[in-house]
Design a protein around this motif. Structure first.
Motif, PDB file in Angstrom:
ATOM      1  N   GLU A   1      35.764 -22.435  81.021  1.00 36.04           N
ATOM      2  CA  GLU A   1      35.842 -22.533  82.480  1.00 36.04           C
ATOM      3  C   GLU A   1      35.113 -21.358  83.133  1.00 36.04           C
ATOM      4  O   GLU A   1      34.346 -21.530  84.076  1.00 36.04           O
ATOM      5  CB  GLU A   1      37.313 -22.546  82.946  1.00 36.04           C
TER       6      GLU A   1
ATOM      7  N   THR B   1      31.856 -21.658  85.520  1.00 37.75           N
ATOM      8  CA  THR B   1      31.917 -21.161  86.896  1.00 37.75           C
ATOM      9  C   THR B   1      30.833 -20.120  87.168  1.00 37.75           C
ATOM     10  O   THR B   1      30.162 -20.178  88.202  1.00 37.75           O
ATOM     11  CB  THR B   1      33.314 -20.547  87.172  1.00 37.75           C
TER      12      THR B   1
ATOM     13  N   LYS C   1      29.743 -30.138  80.645  1.00 36.25           N
ATOM     14  CA  LYS C   1      30.749 -31.039  81.215  1.00 36.25           C
ATOM     15  C   LYS C   1      31.484 -30.344  82.373  1.00 36.25           C
ATOM     16  O   LYS C   1      31.637 -30.912  83.455  1.00 36.25           O
ATOM     17  CB  LYS C   1      31.736 -31.438  80.109  1.00 36.25           C
ATOM     18  N   LEU C   2      31.898 -29.102  82.127  1.00 36.21           N
ATOM     19  CA  LEU C   2      32.640 -28.380  83.169  1.00 36.21           C
ATOM     20  C   LEU C   2      31.755 -28.048  84.367  1.00 36.21           C
ATOM     21  O   LEU C   2      32.197 -28.091  85.520  1.00 36.21           O
ATOM     22  CB  LEU C   2      33.267 -27.112  82.587  1.00 36.21           C
TER      23      LEU C   2
ATOM     24  N   GLU D   1      29.215 -29.832  85.417  1.00 34.77           N
ATOM     25  CA  GLU D   1      29.032 -31.075  86.185  1.00 34.77           C
ATOM     26  C   GLU D   1      30.271 -31.386  87.012  1.00 34.77           C
ATOM     27  O   GLU D   1      30.168 -31.828  88.153  1.00 34.77           O
ATOM     28  CB  GLU D   1      28.670 -32.226  85.239  1.00 34.77           C
ATOM     29  N   GLU D   2      31.445 -31.127  86.421  1.00 31.41           N
ATOM     30  CA  GLU D   2      32.679 -31.369  87.181  1.00 31.41           C
ATOM     31  C   GLU D   2      32.755 -30.463  88.415  1.00 31.41           C
ATOM     32  O   GLU D   2      33.107 -30.896  89.500  1.00 31.41           O
ATOM     33  CB  GLU D   2      33.904 -31.137  86.285  1.00 31.41           C
ATOM     34  N   GLU D   3      32.405 -29.192  88.223  1.00 33.39           N
ATOM     35  CA  GLU D   3      32.455 -28.264  89.368  1.00 33.39           C
ATOM     36  C   GLU D   3      31.448 -28.649  90.437  1.00 33.39           C
ATOM     37  O   GLU D   3      31.722 -28.590  91.630  1.00 33.39           O
ATOM     38  CB  GLU D   3      32.152 -26.836  88.901  1.00 33.39           C
TER      39      GLU D   3
ATOM     40  N   ALA E   1      30.451 -31.469  91.144  1.00 32.81           N
ATOM     41  CA  ALA E   1      30.820 -32.725  91.804  1.00 32.81           C
ATOM     42  C   ALA E   1      31.885 -32.508  92.883  1.00 32.81           C
ATOM     43  O   ALA E   1      32.238 -33.437  93.610  1.00 32.81           O
ATOM     44  CB  ALA E   1      31.328 -33.726  90.765  1.00 32.81           C
ATOM     45  N   THR E   2      32.379 -31.285  93.010  1.00 30.94           N
ATOM     46  CA  THR E   2      33.409 -31.030  94.029  1.00 30.94           C
ATOM     47  C   THR E   2      32.750 -30.839  95.400  1.00 30.94           C
ATOM     48  O   THR E   2      31.543 -30.594  95.497  1.00 30.94           O
ATOM     49  CB  THR E   2      34.250 -29.767  93.691  1.00 30.94           C
TER      50      THR E   2
ATOM     51  N   SER F   1      28.620 -30.147  97.415  1.00 31.90           N
ATOM     52  CA  SER F   1      28.163 -31.515  97.724  1.00 31.90           C
ATOM     53  C   SER F   1      26.677 -31.571  98.076  1.00 31.90           C
ATOM     54  O   SER F   1      26.071 -32.642  98.035  1.00 31.90           O
ATOM     55  CB  SER F   1      29.002 -32.116  98.858  1.00 31.90           C
TER      56      SER F   1
END
Ligand code: RAM
Length: 357
Positions: A161, A165, A198-199, A201-203, A205-206, A210
């Motif tokens: 994480e 970040t 993966k992490l 891309e998830e971040e 996507a928040t 945007s």
């Protein structure tokens, strides 16, 4: 070839050790005099057990000839020297999924007490690692994990994480919070890069990000020339690209070399994970503003201490157990046998000359 150390314990105790070992799929070598004894990940830890002087501790990186792994393995050697053990480094020249299997088999046949490896693929190495464990080696992964079922401990450089970040924050800042970005990764199977991608891309996507769009992910396979070519391809394929994140030291250095001598320099941001020595010239000539890493030598050093501690029976891999790692001090085992080195460092013009690795 090194002779395997035998357990010097009573038949009843030996049966207990073997039962515990078969339950978790691994055993470790004990000491001749029976004072230490091995452990297979579920027996009792003896924090006061002596670390035997002659432990054979072998490093098997993703690939040789990658400066990052040279530094990491040298950190391992420093620890092995302190422990009075026998250090060895072997490995493939390419970071292919299955390129490490034959090296694991050989190390096991040679009776390596500890195998410290950065896995090129979480599953391709699994069978060989478990065979090595059954034959008595402690298996420590560092940098890039194998399936946790196939190793005793994993030394993670930082939490995944934190690494996601820091890279998202760097690229967002460097492109002014908006635009198209792409990833230039290592090999498609690498456990560590895939976890970070993966992490990230998830971040991204928040809502906070945007205005940033991930348009591509390409793989340089931790090969300098392929990474260089992939960077060139990204810039040609995506004329509106604002930035590239390369979470691999090989990829970042090759991408910087391409970017630095192209018309895109100053137009397209580049960041990710790199060694200060490989990146210094690109930071100084304004190709790259900031990037991050941990100290690879500390990672290797910690892997060696952790492996030796488990081989000696000081720890058995259970969550909450602690051990001394020489100059790094005390570490605690987390869930799933994971031990985290510490937070990453961000490098830029202000501090890069303070580091030499
Ligand atoms: C490369 C390797 C390694 C990774 C670093 C950041 O050297 O892919 O596994 O941790 O980059």
């Amino acid at each position: 070839m090194r002779q395997r150390i035998r357990y010097g314990v009573t038949a009843a105790a030996l049966a207990g050790v073997m039962l515990a070992a078969s339950a978790c799929g691994g055993t470790t070598r004990g000491e001749d005099d029976g004072s230490g004894g091995g452990s297979g990940g579920s027996g009792e830890a003896d924090p006061d057990a002596e670390i035997p002087e002659d432990l054979a501790i072998s490093f098997l990186p993703k690939q040789l000839n990658n400066p990052y792994f040279t530094v990491a393995d040298n950190g391992g050697k420093e620890a092995v020297d302190e422990l009075g053990g026998e250090f060895k480094e072997v490995g493939p020249s390419e970071a292919n999924a299955s390129s490490q299997v034959s090296y694991i088999n050989t190390l096991s046949q040679q009776g390596s007490d500890v195998i410290a490896t950065a896995a090129n693929d979480p599953n391709a190495v699994c069978g060989a690692l478990n065979q090595a464990r059954q034959a008595g080696s402690v298996v420590v992964t560092f940098d890039s994990d194998a399936d946790p079922k196939c190793r005793d401990l994993f030394i993670n450089q930082a939490t995944s994480e934190d690494l996601a970040t820091v890279q998202v924050e760097m690229i967002a800042e460097q492109i002014g919070g908006e635009g198209e970005i792409a990833f230039l990764s290592a090999t498609p199977n690498a456990t560590n890069q895939n976890a970070w991608l993966k992490l990230m891309e998830e971040e991204l996507a928040t809502d906070e990000y945007s205005d940033i769009e991930v348009v591509d992910t390409v793989y340089g396979n931790d090969d300098d020339q392929k990474s260089f070519n992939e960077m060139q391809g990204l810039l040609q394929t995506h004329p509106d690209l604002a930035g590239v994140v390369s979470p691999t030291t090989v990829g970042l250095a090759a991408a910087a070399r391409y970017l630095g001598s192209s018309d895109y320099k100053g137009e397209v941001a580049l960041t990710g994970l790199g060694t200060p020595n490989q990146m210094r010239e690109y930071v100084k000539n304004d190709t790259v503003e900031e990037f991050a890493l941990w100290d690879p030598a500390d990672l290797g050093y910690l892997a060696a201490y952790a492996g030796a501690s488990q081989a000696a029976g000081r720890i058995t891999g259970e969550k909450g157990q602690t051990f001394e790692a020489g100059r790094l001090g005390e570490y605690e085992i987390g869930a799933d046998g994971e031990i985290v080195l510490g937070p990453p460092t961000v490098f830029n013009k202000d501090n890069i000359d303070d580091y030499d690795f």
